[in-house]
Write an enzyme that holds these catalytic residues in place. Structure first.
Site, PDB file in Angstrom:
ATOM      1  CB  THR A  98       4.676  -8.468   4.300  1.00 11.82           C
ATOM      2  OG1 THR A  98       5.146  -7.134   4.108  1.00 11.82           O
ATOM      3  CG2 THR A  98       4.147  -8.612   5.713  1.00 11.82           C
ATOM      4  CE  LYS A 174       6.446  -4.138   5.667  1.00  8.12           C
ATOM      5  NZ  LYS A 174       6.710  -4.699   4.351  1.00  8.12           N
ATOM      6  CE  LYS A 242       0.702  -8.922   0.645  1.00  6.74           C
ATOM      7  NZ  LYS A 242       1.803  -8.896   1.667  1.00  6.74           N
TER       8      LYS A 242
END
Length: 302
Positions: A98, A174, A242
């Protein structure tokens, strides 16, 4: 297909499943991870393991990168990892970390400048689907990159979305998925701890909500972890620290407010700070339970 050589860099919850799915298809798979335990798990399934990315990628026609973020991806490819120089000429990089769309575009340009193909291909579905070869891939890149990556994608995915011919689009999709998924996990944990505070039967809450409008995929998937008191990390808390942090940075550049995302990120951050960063992300419920004095299954010792 068996003659294809593929390196899988990152044998975590998703990478291990992907590597095993490739192995089942008879593909020559070389796995690499910094963790002795993860390398041993792959080796126990007759996988070839390396602790050096370049060694794993030597002569590979495809490299599947399932590392943490853009910085790790770049280092593995063009820095100390040395993957780009080790790959077969014209090989395809399948990048699944990601990251911000701008980072994906920059990595693609660098790879293409070295004669390699690049597929921006984030994944979703969790460790169970990864082990079954049934993850979802949100991919963008050239037709040549898709064609080169097809044997890998066919082995690891139930759904491959072709989202455009430029890197960055897959990463953008995403990020939207992660916005919703992170909020839904935090909301599920908040709901279940409140239900406990109200004295409700948690098994019944799960049954009722999954049959009602308040359900989400994450509620249905994560609440059983809470019911079992099992916080084995299928997806770790720190992943959301994150990923929601990446979202916050992107939104800041766009001057776009994300109040719900920010609240969820703070819940994951607090859970990590309380020592549960490497535990399952449903541990947000344990944090709330500690703060409020609520009892959850299997967490009395908390």
């Amino acid at each position: 297909m068996g003659g294809m050589r593929v390196a899988v860099i990152g044998l975590g919850s998703m990478g291990l499943g992907a590597a095993l799915s490739l192995l089942r298809e008879g593909i020559d798979v070389r796995g690499c991870d910094l963790s002795d335990a993860q390398r041993n798990r792959f080796a126990s399934e007759n996988g070839q393991v390396f602790d050096n990315p370049a060694a794993a990628a030597e002569g590979a026609e495809a490299v599947l990168l399932m590392v943490v973020n853009a910085a790790q991806t770049e280092d593995a490819l063009f820095g100390a990892g040395g993957i780009a120089k080790a790959m077969a000429p014209g090989g395809v990089i399948i990048s699944s970390a990601t990251m911000a769309p701008d980072d994906a575009r920059a990595l693609a340009a660098k790879a293409e400048g070295q004669g390699l193909l690049y597929l921006d291909a984030p994944v979703s579905g969790g460790s169970v689907k990864a082990l079954a070869g049934e993850i979802t891939v949100m991919a963008s890149g050239s037709q040549e990159a898709f064609a080169a990556a097809d044997p890998v994608l066919s082995a690891i995915a139930a759904k491959v979305y072709r989202l455009g011919d430029e890197a960055g689009l897959g990463s953008a999709y995403k990020i939207i998925n992660q916005l919703l998924a992170g909020i839904h996990i935090a909301a599920a944990c908040e709901a279940m701890t409140l239900a406990s505070k109200l004295g409700l039967n948690l098994e019944t809450v799960h049954e009722v909500i999954t049959a009602s409008a308040g359900n989400s995929w994450m509620f249905a998937n994560r609440v059983p972890h809470i019911l079992a008191g099992d916080y084995t990390p299928h997806s770790a808390t720190d992943i959301w620290v994150k990923d929601l942090g990446i979202l916050s940075t992107i939104a800041g550049k766009e001057k776009f407010p994300l109040p719900l995302t920010s609240a969820a990120q703070q819940m994951f951050l607090a859970t990590s700070a309380a020592g549960m960063g490497r535990d399952d992300d449903a541990s947000v419920a344990r944090l709330i339970a500690r703060i409020t004095g609520v009892k959850l299954p299997g967490t009395e010792e908390d």
